[in-house]
Design an enzyme around this catalytic site. Structure first.
Site, short mmCIF file in Angstrom:
data_model
loop_
_atom_site.label_atom_id
_atom_site.label_comp_id
_atom_site.label_asym_id
_atom_site.label_seq_id
_atom_site.Cartn_x
_atom_site.Cartn_y
_atom_site.Cartn_z
N SER A 1 0.86 -1.18 0.00
CA SER A 1 0.00 0.00 0.00
C SER A 1 0.89 1.22 0.00
O SER A 1 2.06 1.14 0.42
CB SER A 1 -0.86 -0.01 1.27
OG SER A 1 -1.51 1.23 1.45
N TYR B 1 -1.77 0.44 10.87
CA TYR B 1 -1.81 -0.07 9.48
C TYR B 1 -0.53 0.31 8.73
O TYR B 1 0.07 -0.54 8.05
CB TYR B 1 -3.04 0.50 8.78
CG TYR B 1 -3.22 0.04 7.35
CD1 TYR B 1 -3.36 -1.31 7.04
CD2 TYR B 1 -3.25 0.97 6.30
CE1 TYR B 1 -3.52 -1.72 5.72
CE2 TYR B 1 -3.42 0.56 4.99
CZ TYR B 1 -3.55 -0.78 4.70
OH TYR B 1 -3.71 -1.19 3.41
C1 8X3 Z 1 -5.00 1.76 1.50
C2 8X3 Z 1 -4.44 3.13 1.36
O1 8X3 Z 1 -4.51 5.48 2.34
O2 8X3 Z 1 -6.17 3.95 3.17
O3 8X3 Z 1 -4.05 0.79 1.61
O4 8X3 Z 1 -3.88 3.73 3.83
S1 8X3 Z 1 -4.77 4.09 2.75
#
Ligand code: 8X3
Length: 249
Positions: free
Chosen positions: A133, A146
Site C-alpha cells: 500500500s 496499518y
Molecule cells: C489503502 C491506502 O490510504 O487507506 O491501503 O492507507 S490508505
C-alpha cells in the site's frame, strides 16, 4: 504461456484479490483462489475455471493445506490478503487491532511465502507479488497500526528479493493508494458505512480493484529476466496522502 501455469491469489474473496484472480485466469493461469470465505471463492473459482481453497493466512495449518493443494510447481503467488482495522490515534489505539493487522499483513505474507517458495523455485520462473500500500511508504494521522504493518510487509518483500538473488524467482511490491473496493474501508470502520463512504466522497475517480489487478498482470507478463521491484499506483486525484482532489457532491 503454457496453459498449466498455476497462480495463487490470497484474499481472493473480494476486491483486489478477486479482480486479480479473474485477470490472471483471463491471461491463461490456472488460479488457486484462497480466502476464508468458502462460498465466495467457490463461486469465483467456478466462474474462472480455477480452484477454491479455504485459507486463513494467519493459520499455519490452513497455509500448509494450501501448499499441499498447490502441488510441486507454482508460477505466481499474489500475497493480497490484508487489511486495516481502526483509525484511532496512537494515544487511543487498540493493541488487539494492531496485533491483527500485523498478523494478517505481515505474518500472513511470511507464512504463505515460506510454504510456497519450494514450488515457486521448482517452476523455474516464479514470481511473488505482495500487495502492500502507499501506507507502506508514508505516515498519516490515525494510521500508525496499518502503516507500520504495511511498512513491514514492504520490507519483507525487499528482503526476500535480496535473499533470492540468483534464483529463478522475481519479487514485486505493488503499492496502491486510494482504491474504492466494496470492503476495505467498511472493514476498517467496523461496518460503519457512512465513515467508509466519506473516505471516497467527492473523489472523481478513485482506483478500482481492476486497475490494480491489471498492474499485477502486467508484472506477471514481463519476461523472466525483468523484475519490477515496486509499483506505486494512485488515482490521478490523489497527489499524496494529504492532497486529494475532491469535488462538491
Ligand atoms: C489503502 C491506502 O490510504 O487507506 O491501503 O492507507 S490508505
Amino acid at each position: 504461456m503454457e496453459p498449466s501455469r498455476v497462480a495463487v491469489v490470497t484474499g481472493a474473496s473480494s476486491g483486489i484479490g478477486a479482480a486479480t484472480a479473474r485477470v490472471l485466469a483471463r491471461d491463461g493461469y490456472r488460479v488457486v483462489c484462497a480466502a476464508r470465505r468458502q462460498e465466495r471463492i467457490a463461486a469465483l473459482a467456478d466462474e474462472i475455471g480455477g480452484i477454491a481453497i479455504t485459507c486463513d493466512v494467519t493459520d499455519p495449518a490452513a497455509v500448509a493445506r494450501l501448499a499441499e493443494a498447490v502441488g510441486p510447481r507454482l508460477a505466481v503467488l499474489v500475497n493480497n490478503a490484508g487489511g486495516a482495522f481502526g483509525l484511532e490515534p496512537i494515544e487511543k489505539a487498540d493493541p488487539e487491532q494492531w496485533r491483527q493487522m500485523y498478523d494478517v499483513n505481515v505474518l500472513g505474507v511470511l507464512q504463505v511465502t515460506q510454504a510456497l517458495l519450494p514450488a515457486l523455485r521448482a517452476s523455474g520462473d516464479g514470481l511473488v507479488v505482495t500487495v502492500t500500500s502507499t501506507a507502506g511508504r508514508i505516515a498519516y494521522e490515525g494510521g500508525a497500526g496499518y502503516t507500520a504493518a504495511k511498512h513491514a510487509s514492504r520490507v519483507v518483500s525487499e528482503t526476500l528479493r535480496l535473499e533470492l538473488c540468483g534464483e529463478p524467482i522475481r519479487v514485486t511490491d505493488i503499492a496502491p493508494g486510494m482504491v474504492h473496493t466494496e470492503e476495505f474501508s467498511t472493514v476498517r470502520f467496523g461496518g460503519d458505512q457512512a465513515r467508509a463512504d466519506a473516505v471516497y466522497a467527492g473523489v472523481p475517480d478513485p482506483l478500482v480493484a481492476e486497475d490494480v489487478a491489471e498492474a499485477i498482470a502486467f508484472v506477471a507478463s514481463r519476461p523472466a529476466h525483468v523484475n519490477i521491484d515496486e509499483l506505486v499506483i494512485k488515482p490521478r486525484a490523489q497527489a499524496s496522502q494529504h492532497k486529494i482532489h475532491r469535488v462538491q457532491e
